[in-house]
Every structure is written in C-alpha cells, then in structure tokens.
Scaffold this active site. Sequence first.
Site, mmCIF file in Angstrom:
data_model
loop_
_atom_site.group_PDB
_atom_site.id
_atom_site.type_symbol
_atom_site.label_atom_id
_atom_site.label_comp_id
_atom_site.label_asym_id
_atom_site.label_seq_id
_atom_site.Cartn_x
_atom_site.Cartn_y
_atom_site.Cartn_z
ATOM 1 N N THR A 101 85.558 87.010 31.987
ATOM 2 C CA THR A 101 85.192 88.093 32.889
ATOM 3 C C THR A 101 84.531 87.518 34.138
ATOM 4 O O THR A 101 83.583 86.744 34.049
ATOM 5 C CB THR A 101 84.226 89.072 32.205
ATOM 6 O OG1 THR A 101 84.808 89.517 30.978
ATOM 7 C CG2 THR A 101 83.967 90.280 33.091
ATOM 8 N N ARG A 102 85.037 87.936 35.305
ATOM 9 C CA ARG A 102 84.533 87.396 36.570
ATOM 10 C C ARG A 102 84.110 88.536 37.499
ATOM 11 O O ARG A 102 84.788 89.540 37.613
ATOM 12 C CB ARG A 102 85.630 86.550 37.232
ATOM 13 C CG ARG A 102 85.209 85.889 38.526
ATOM 14 C CD ARG A 102 86.196 84.832 38.976
ATOM 15 N NE ARG A 102 87.416 85.371 39.569
ATOM 16 C CZ ARG A 102 88.326 84.641 40.200
ATOM 17 N NH1 ARG A 102 88.181 83.310 40.285
ATOM 18 N NH2 ARG A 102 89.401 85.193 40.722
ATOM 19 N N HIS A 106 80.310 82.927 41.184
ATOM 20 C CA HIS A 106 79.336 81.891 41.548
ATOM 21 C C HIS A 106 78.805 81.113 40.343
ATOM 22 O O HIS A 106 77.894 80.297 40.512
ATOM 23 C CB HIS A 106 78.154 82.517 42.304
ATOM 24 C CG HIS A 106 78.413 82.737 43.760
ATOM 25 N ND1 HIS A 106 78.058 81.829 44.730
ATOM 26 C CD2 HIS A 106 79.011 83.757 44.412
ATOM 27 C CE1 HIS A 106 78.404 82.287 45.917
ATOM 28 N NE2 HIS A 106 78.989 83.454 45.756
ATOM 29 N N ASP A 107 79.327 81.372 39.175
ATOM 30 C CA ASP A 107 78.857 80.599 38.013
ATOM 31 C C ASP A 107 79.161 79.124 38.248
ATOM 32 O O ASP A 107 80.282 78.737 38.513
ATOM 33 C CB ASP A 107 79.486 81.108 36.715
ATOM 34 C CG ASP A 107 80.993 81.152 36.747
ATOM 35 O OD1 ASP A 107 81.561 81.446 37.817
ATOM 36 O OD2 ASP A 107 81.618 80.876 35.713
ATOM 37 N N SER A 112 83.733 81.634 34.192
ATOM 38 C CA SER A 112 84.401 82.926 34.319
ATOM 39 C C SER A 112 85.877 82.801 34.701
ATOM 40 O O SER A 112 86.582 83.807 34.752
ATOM 41 C CB SER A 112 83.683 83.804 35.352
ATOM 42 O OG SER A 112 83.709 83.200 36.634
ATOM 43 N N GLY A 174 77.291 91.253 38.730
ATOM 44 C CA GLY A 174 77.473 91.110 37.288
ATOM 45 C C GLY A 174 76.749 89.920 36.692
ATOM 46 O O GLY A 174 75.924 90.063 35.789
ATOM 47 N N TYR A 182 66.895 86.320 40.644
ATOM 48 C CA TYR A 182 65.591 86.136 41.285
ATOM 49 C C TYR A 182 65.795 85.941 42.779
ATOM 50 O O TYR A 182 66.897 85.654 43.255
ATOM 51 C CB TYR A 182 64.850 84.933 40.701
ATOM 52 C CG TYR A 182 65.285 83.620 41.298
ATOM 53 C CD1 TYR A 182 64.553 83.027 42.335
ATOM 54 C CD2 TYR A 182 66.432 82.972 40.852
ATOM 55 C CE1 TYR A 182 64.961 81.831 42.902
ATOM 56 C CE2 TYR A 182 66.842 81.778 41.416
ATOM 57 C CZ TYR A 182 66.113 81.211 42.446
ATOM 58 O OH TYR A 182 66.523 80.032 43.013
ATOM 59 N N TYR A 467 71.596 79.201 36.340
ATOM 60 C CA TYR A 467 72.013 77.878 36.814
ATOM 61 C C TYR A 467 72.792 77.203 35.685
ATOM 62 O O TYR A 467 72.392 76.152 35.172
ATOM 63 C CB TYR A 467 70.806 77.011 37.178
ATOM 64 C CG TYR A 467 70.020 77.440 38.390
ATOM 65 C CD1 TYR A 467 70.448 78.479 39.218
ATOM 66 C CD2 TYR A 467 68.836 76.798 38.720
ATOM 67 C CE1 TYR A 467 69.717 78.853 40.332
ATOM 68 C CE2 TYR A 467 68.094 77.173 39.839
ATOM 69 C CZ TYR A 467 68.535 78.209 40.631
ATOM 70 O OH TYR A 467 67.808 78.571 41.737
#
Length: 528
Positions: A101-102, A106-107, A112, A174, A182, A467
């Site tokens: 799932t995307r 930015h992972d 994803s 998501g 943050y 991260y």
Amino acid sequence: MSLFALFFVLLISSSLATSNSPHEQFIKCLINSPQLTTSITGAIFTPDNSSFPTVLQAYIRNLVFNESTTPKPYLIVTALDLSHVQASILCAKHHKLLMKTRSGGHDYEGLSYVSDKPFFVLDLFNLRAINVSIEDETAWVQTGATIGELYYRITEKSVTHGFPAGVCPTVGIGGHFSGGGYGNMMRKYGLSVDNIIDAEIIDVNGKLLNRASMGEDLFWAITGGGGVSFGVVISYRIKLVTIPSKVTVFRVRKTSEQNVTDVAHRWLQVANKLDNNLFVRMSFDIVNNTNGEKTIRASFPSLFLGNTTTLINIMDRTFPELGLQVSDCQEMNWTQSILWYYSFPPNSPDSTLLSRIPRVLNHIKRKSDYIKRPISKKGLGSIFKKMIELERPVLTFNPYGGRMAEISEFAKPFPHRAGNIAKIQYATDWTENGVDIANHYVNLTRVLHKHMTPFVSKNPREAFLNYRDLDIGATNNGKNSFLEGTVYGIKYFKKTNFMRLVKVKTRVDPGNFFRNEQSIPTLPTSRK
C-alpha cells in the site's frame, strides 16, 4: 461507461476467459468483484500498459529503488474509491498475492512499492479529499493527500489554525500520520498522532471501520504503529491547533572558527528545556573553510510561535551562545514558514504547497537514534572528526521536551517521550546511479551510525518508525516472523508497546495478510 472503457473490459475479459494464470485470475477477480460500486478497469495498470512506468515512478521518492534491477509489481491499482480498495484486499487475499500500500512514497526503504516476492501495489494517491471545519477545529483528511495539501486547505479557511506535522510538503498523509508524524510544532502540540481523534480503515475482511467500530486497541495501533500492518487506512480526523497569525523563523550557522563545539554543547543542554513555543533544530554537515580545508558546520533552523521581540528575549536568557540577532529573524504566517523551512524561493505563494512533485529527487539512506544525555565536548570532537573523514553523511538533531515529555510513552505506540533530549537523523544523499555506488554511500552512513554508539540510547538502541531502516532488522514473514519482528519492533516501539501491537495484529489480521519486511508480526501459534 465510455466506448473506450467498454472496449477495455471486453478485451481483458476475453483474454482472461481462457487463462488460468494466478495473476490473470486476480485481475479477473478485480474486474468482477461484487464489492465494486464503480468500474475498476481504468485503475488497473499492468506492465503491458504504456502508462505503467509513469504511474510506478510517480511516487518513488528514493531513486535507489528506481533502478532497472529493482523488482517491479505485477500490477498497480490506483484506487478511485473505497470499493476499489475493498476489491483489492479481498481478491489479493483469495489469490494469495502480496499487496503493498502506497500513499506518498516517501518510505525510505521503498517498502510500499518494492518486494523480492510477487506483489502488486495499491496506490492511494487518488484518495485525497480534505474537509476542514474551522467551526469545530477539526478536519477529515484522506491518506492519499499530502501534508502540503492539508496545510493549504487549512490556511484557506484560517490563518490562525494549523496542524503539527512535517516540513516536507510532498509527504503522504498515510505513512506520515500512521507512523507518528512530527514537525516544528511538536514541542508545543506533540506529534501528528497526538492530535488524531478518529480514523477510517478497511480491514482484512473488506469492512470499513471507524474509531467506534474498530475499537480503541486498533485505533491506538494505527496512530503510531504503522497503518499498513493492520489494514488500509482511508482517512484520519484531526484536531486543528491554534497558532499566531505571525510566527518567527531564523537560521543561524556556525563553523569551527565560530566556536561550533561550544554552541553545540550548549544546545544539548538546553534544547529540550526551551520555551514550548520554540523549536531549534541542530544540523551538522561538512564544508570547506577559508583555507579550503574540510570543516564542520552547524545550522540552527528554527520556528517560534510568536514575535521577534519575545524570541530575542527568550534566546538572550536561555541560549545566548547562539548569538541570535534581530537581523537573523523573519516574521511571516505559518504556511510561509513551511515554504521557508523547505528552502522554497522567497515569496513563493501558499499554493506551492499543492505541488506533489518533490523539488529534488536523490538516492538516499536514512537512519535514526535517540539521545538521552548531553554529549561532552570531547565526544562532539570525536563525532566531528569522523564526519570530516566520511564527508557525505549529515547529522540532524530534533529537540524534544515540552509537550513531547508530558505525554505517556504508552498513550500511543510511539514511545520516545520523556527522557529524550533529541532524535537524531542520519542523512546521506547522492546523485549517481548503480548498486556499487549505493553500497558505498550506505556504508558511510552505517559507519557514522556505529561511531555514535557510545552517545545514544541503549538496551534497546531506539529508532523512529517513520525513518524506516532495514539495517536494524527485517522479517521474511515465515515461521520465525515473531522473533524476527521483535528485533526491530522493540527498537521502534520498546517492549510493552510492541507486544500490545502484536496482540492487536493477531486479533485483526491473524493470517498476516498485511505484511512487509518490517510489519508487526502475529503471535506464534503456540501463544495465540
């Protein structure tokens, strides 16, 4: 249905009628799914489709995973409504096909949209509705939206409302929200997840649930434990926060010739104790000094929820070593501070936040740490020496304290609260292609991370879920997945929160359908 769409359905149906391939049967299942309220054919992209590379690459934010050798999905479903999500889950479960799932992509580890097993991508970028209600100071935001889009929709309605989330506008809601989220207001208002009051998720049975129907345990899990382990989160309802109509920003830099070690040492003593309205990051990189030699440079980019006069008074009293001057400060509205912080050109319009195209795309490696005690000047000297030797990796310290220290570590899956001075991000970027080049730069980051061992948290050495870092552990989701998951799980969540996440996972997804290389595992069979 348009003539083209009808032709597409007939063409696929004809080709699938005589096929028994599991993947083709999966497509047939999607097209004929009883869950559908609208046609899904226009949302299915296979490698035979000329648009497939464009759709795949549109949300790849780490070019490490855009090589010709990178494993590609069997297909991409760009869901246009909730029924497409439901059909994707149920058909994938029936045909035993791995689903990734995307939202924003930015992972950092590409979890994803990359896998070494056959998989498809459920891409949520079309599900990006945002409904802001200033009257009750809330908003519903779908997970395919970006935080830039959210900020813009808030400021359309009010210049004195905002939301505590990140400074990169193209990050998807998501992943950002479900992993913690943050930004520059976290010392005042906590994390994104600390300000989420409801959510919608589609579970492994294809059911749409809200907070009331999913229950508090699952709601807790998807507000900091990563949504992709438990279902497909469709939207979050957030509580807006109040902000001044004008805020103040500054960025002061110091080099070795400007007593950088003394200033950095003082930052470590006061950054988490400053006024809650003040957020002062500290970032180290390597530059050439006036003699052309490599030297350390510290940057202190900051946001203050107030005016310049008040800020100067606070800094003179609590952090005079930085030497902040009125001329260093700029007052602007909150959305402009996001654009300023992300180094957009001066006077960029607020609508810049609506762009879903990153300003820069690079090959990257990220890692994280938490620091609980100030580092001595000797220790800082050792770190600076190593950074000069390595040249490329950048260290950024994000201050905690304030609201972050007031919230219980058990309130959300995110446990890194009181007792932390700062979170550290290790960042290495490069432009060259190739696996060997990537290995070189990734290794530089690992060397610096290892060098930092004496200065950071221990037992466990804590890390930040948003991260993502496969160096700290991974699972192949086989029979040892619980043991493998515990390795990285206690670093991200610490033991108590990790075990609670495992219990929620075991209850809501006992077959481990929603999985990736760092997902929450289920309990071993003997312990269920």
